[in-house]
Design a protein around this motif. Structure first.
Motif, PDB file in Angstrom:
ATOM      1  N   ARG A  74       0.835  -1.201   0.000  1.00  0.00           N
ATOM      2  CA  ARG A  74       0.000   0.000   0.000  1.00  0.00           C
ATOM      3  C   ARG A  74       0.872   1.254   0.000  1.00  0.00           C
ATOM      4  NH1 ARG A  74      -5.232  -0.422   3.701  1.00  0.00           N
ATOM      5  NH2 ARG A  74      -5.782   1.214   2.193  1.00  0.00           N
ATOM      6  N   GLU A  75       0.293   2.358  -0.396  1.00  0.00           N
ATOM      7  CA  GLU A  75       1.021   3.621  -0.398  1.00  0.00           C
ATOM      8  C   GLU A  75       1.161   4.147   1.033  1.00  0.00           C
ATOM      9  OE1 GLU A  75      -0.299   5.341  -4.792  1.00  0.00           O
ATOM     10  OE2 GLU A  75      -0.821   6.432  -2.982  1.00  0.00           O
ATOM     11  N   ARG A  76       2.181   4.964   1.205  1.00  0.00           N
ATOM     12  CA  ARG A  76       2.372   5.591   2.507  1.00  0.00           C
ATOM     13  C   ARG A  76       1.232   6.563   2.754  1.00  0.00           C
ATOM     14  NH1 ARG A  76       8.421   6.934   4.322  1.00  0.00           N
ATOM     15  NH2 ARG A  76       8.465   4.768   3.609  1.00  0.00           N
ATOM     16  N   GLU A  77       0.712   6.528   3.977  1.00  0.00           N
ATOM     17  CA  GLU A  77      -0.484   7.303   4.337  1.00  0.00           C
ATOM     18  C   GLU A  77      -0.153   8.293   5.443  1.00  0.00           C
ATOM     19  OE1 GLU A  77      -4.979   6.371   6.124  1.00  0.00           O
ATOM     20  OE2 GLU A  77      -3.379   4.904   6.348  1.00  0.00           O
ATOM     21  N   GLY A  78      -0.528   9.549   5.245  1.00  0.00           N
ATOM     22  CA  GLY A  78      -0.364  10.549   6.285  1.00  0.00           C
ATOM     23  C   GLY A  78      -1.448  10.414   7.322  1.00  0.00           C
ATOM     24  N   LEU A  79      -1.089  10.416   8.600  1.00  0.00           N
ATOM     25  CA  LEU A  79      -2.041  10.197   9.688  1.00  0.00           C
ATOM     26  C   LEU A  79      -2.382  11.484  10.431  1.00  0.00           C
ATOM     27  CD1 LEU A  79      -0.516   6.936  11.168  1.00  0.00           C
ATOM     28  CD2 LEU A  79      -2.324   7.165   9.439  1.00  0.00           C
ATOM     29  N   SER A  80      -1.355  12.243  10.797  1.00  0.00           N
ATOM     30  CA  SER A  80      -1.563  13.470  11.550  1.00  0.00           C
ATOM     31  C   SER A  80      -0.258  14.248  11.584  1.00  0.00           C
ATOM     32  CB  SER A  80      -2.025  13.162  12.975  1.00  0.00           C
ATOM     33  OG  SER A  80      -2.370  14.357  13.654  1.00  0.00           O
ATOM     34  N   CYS A  81      -0.333  15.493  11.987  1.00  0.00           N
ATOM     35  CA  CYS A  81       0.876  16.299  12.096  1.00  0.00           C
ATOM     36  C   CYS A  81       0.662  17.408  13.107  1.00  0.00           C
ATOM     37  CB  CYS A  81       1.289  16.877  10.745  1.00  0.00           C
ATOM     38  SG  CYS A  81       0.106  18.014  10.014  1.00  0.00           S
ATOM     39  N   VAL A  82       1.783  18.012  13.503  1.00  0.00           N
ATOM     40  CA  VAL A  82       1.734  19.083  14.489  1.00  0.00           C
ATOM     41  C   VAL A  82       2.812  20.099  14.155  1.00  0.00           C
ATOM     42  CG1 VAL A  82       3.276  17.850  16.073  1.00  0.00           C
ATOM     43  CG2 VAL A  82       1.676  19.555  16.970  1.00  0.00           C
ATOM     44  N   SER A  83       2.488  21.356  14.362  1.00  0.00           N
ATOM     45  CA  SER A  83       3.484  22.414  14.190  1.00  0.00           C
ATOM     46  C   SER A  83       3.138  23.545  15.132  1.00  0.00           C
ATOM     47  CB  SER A  83       3.531  22.916  12.742  1.00  0.00           C
ATOM     48  OG  SER A  83       2.313  23.522  12.384  1.00  0.00           O
ATOM     49  N   ASN A  84       4.155  24.273  15.578  1.00  0.00           N
ATOM     50  CA  ASN A  84       3.907  25.352  16.541  1.00  0.00           C
ATOM     51  C   ASN A  84       3.069  26.473  15.932  1.00  0.00           C
ATOM     52  OD1 ASN A  84       5.266  23.990  18.500  1.00  0.00           O
ATOM     53  ND2 ASN A  84       6.998  25.407  18.617  1.00  0.00           N
ATOM     54  N   ASN A  85       3.138  26.629  14.610  1.00  0.00           N
ATOM     55  CA  ASN A  85       2.359  27.685  13.958  1.00  0.00           C
ATOM     56  C   ASN A  85       1.068  27.159  13.352  1.00  0.00           C
ATOM     57  OD1 ASN A  85       3.325  26.172  11.856  1.00  0.00           O
ATOM     58  ND2 ASN A  85       4.144  27.895  10.677  1.00  0.00           N
ATOM     59  N   GLY A  86       0.702  25.953  13.767  1.00  0.00           N
ATOM     60  CA  GLY A  86      -0.450  25.314  13.158  1.00  0.00           C
ATOM     61  C   GLY A  86      -1.770  25.756  13.755  1.00  0.00           C
ATOM     62  N   GLY A  87      -2.827  25.202  13.153  1.00  0.00           N
ATOM     63  CA  GLY A  87      -4.157  25.461  13.658  1.00  0.00           C
ATOM     64  C   GLY A  87      -4.762  24.169  14.159  1.00  0.00           C
ATOM     65  N   ARG A  88      -5.991  23.908  13.730  1.00  0.00           N
ATOM     66  CA  ARG A  88      -6.669  22.690  14.154  1.00  0.00           C
ATOM     67  C   ARG A  88      -5.928  21.482  13.604  1.00  0.00           C
ATOM     68  NH1 ARG A  88     -13.145  21.544  13.238  1.00  0.00           N
ATOM     69  NH2 ARG A  88     -13.236  19.565  14.373  1.00  0.00           N
ATOM     70  N   THR A  89      -5.676  20.494  14.448  1.00  0.00           N
ATOM     71  CA  THR A  89      -4.857  19.344  14.080  1.00  0.00           C
ATOM     72  C   THR A  89      -5.576  18.451  13.078  1.00  0.00           C
ATOM     73  OG1 THR A  89      -3.842  19.371  16.258  1.00  0.00           O
ATOM     74  CG2 THR A  89      -3.618  17.347  14.967  1.00  0.00           C
ATOM     75  N   PRO A  90      -4.942  18.164  11.962  1.00  0.00           N
ATOM     76  CA  PRO A  90      -5.570  17.267  10.988  1.00  0.00           C
ATOM     77  C   PRO A  90      -5.327  15.799  11.333  1.00  0.00           C
ATOM     78  CG  PRO A  90      -3.511  18.101  10.112  1.00  0.00           C
ATOM     79  CD  PRO A  90      -3.686  18.728  11.472  1.00  0.00           C
ATOM     80  N   TYR A  91      -6.275  14.981  11.023  1.00  0.00           N
ATOM     81  CA  TYR A  91      -6.167  13.526  11.162  1.00  0.00           C
ATOM     82  C   TYR A  91      -6.732  12.865   9.916  1.00  0.00           C
ATOM     83  CZ  TYR A  91      -5.190  14.067  16.159  1.00  0.00           C
ATOM     84  OH  TYR A  91      -4.635  14.411  17.368  1.00  0.00           O
ATOM     85  N   ALA A  92      -6.112  11.778   9.519  1.00  0.00           N
ATOM     86  CA  ALA A  92      -6.703  10.979   8.456  1.00  0.00           C
ATOM     87  C   ALA A  92      -8.023  10.393   8.942  1.00  0.00           C
ATOM     88  CB  ALA A  92      -5.752   9.850   8.057  1.00  0.00           C
ATOM     89  N   ASP A  93      -8.966  10.242   8.031  1.00  0.00           N
ATOM     90  CA  ASP A  93     -10.271   9.693   8.415  1.00  0.00           C
ATOM     91  C   ASP A  93     -10.137   8.310   9.038  1.00  0.00           C
ATOM     92  OD1 ASP A  93     -12.113  11.101   5.581  1.00  0.00           O
ATOM     93  OD2 ASP A  93     -11.555  11.954   7.525  1.00  0.00           O
ATOM     94  N   SER A  94      -9.140   7.559   8.586  1.00  0.00           N
ATOM     95  CA  SER A  94      -8.966   6.192   9.061  1.00  0.00           C
ATOM     96  C   SER A  94      -8.584   6.104  10.535  1.00  0.00           C
ATOM     97  CB  SER A  94      -7.910   5.479   8.213  1.00  0.00           C
ATOM     98  OG  SER A  94      -6.682   6.187   8.257  1.00  0.00           O
ATOM     99  N   VAL A  95      -8.097   7.195  11.105  1.00  0.00           N
ATOM    100  CA  VAL A  95      -7.647   7.160  12.506  1.00  0.00           C
ATOM    101  C   VAL A  95      -8.333   8.195  13.384  1.00  0.00           C
ATOM    102  CG1 VAL A  95      -5.410   6.290  11.756  1.00  0.00           C
ATOM    103  CG2 VAL A  95      -5.688   8.744  12.201  1.00  0.00           C
TER     104      VAL A  95
END
Length: 130
Positions: free
Chosen positions: A43-64
């Motif tokens: 399977r392809e590599r899948e992005g799950l979540s990320c964090v940054s000090n200048n970020g906003g609302r934390t994104p999550y993949a729907d799968s997790v």
């Protein structure tokens, strides 16, 4: 030199929990976004979540979403991925990665894009048995 080292993987039963750690050196959390990804065989590599000090609302993949939580400890330069209610389909190698100047937020469509990340760890295996 940027180095990312993942730890915390292992074998767990379905419904169990694990916490992954990503120890980062050579990066400042003020200047980098740190993401968690996974890749299962074939399977392809899948992005799950990320964090940054200048970020906003934390994104999550729907799968997790609702099961995984990302957090960071600036004092330890470590990013964590708490994984609850694990399922067999979560079995994969999990990677953390760093992206300079990435603003990690749900409104940035590139937040979880594999090609946005320049530095990668070696990965840690997570196996969920049914």
């Amino acid at each position: 030199e940027v180095q990312l080292v993942e730890s915390g993987g292992g074998l767990v039963q379905s419904g169990g929990s694990l916490r992954l750690s990503c120890a980062a050196s050579g990066v400042s959390f003020d200047d980098y976004g740190i993401g968690w990804f996974r890749q299962a065989p074939g399977r392809e590599r899948e992005g799950l979540s990320c964090v940054s000090n200048n970020g906003g609302r934390t994104p999550y993949a729907d799968s997790v979403k609702g099961r995984f939580t990302i957090s960071s400890d600036g004092a330890r330069n470590t990013v964590y991925l708490q994984m609850n209610n694990l399922k067999p389909e979560d079995t994969a190698v999990y990677y953390c990665a760093a992206s300079p100047y990435l603003r990690c937020t749900t409104t940035n469509p590139y937040s979880l894009g594999v090609s946005e990340y320049e530095f990668w760890g070696q990965g840690t295996q997570v196996t969920v048995s049914s």
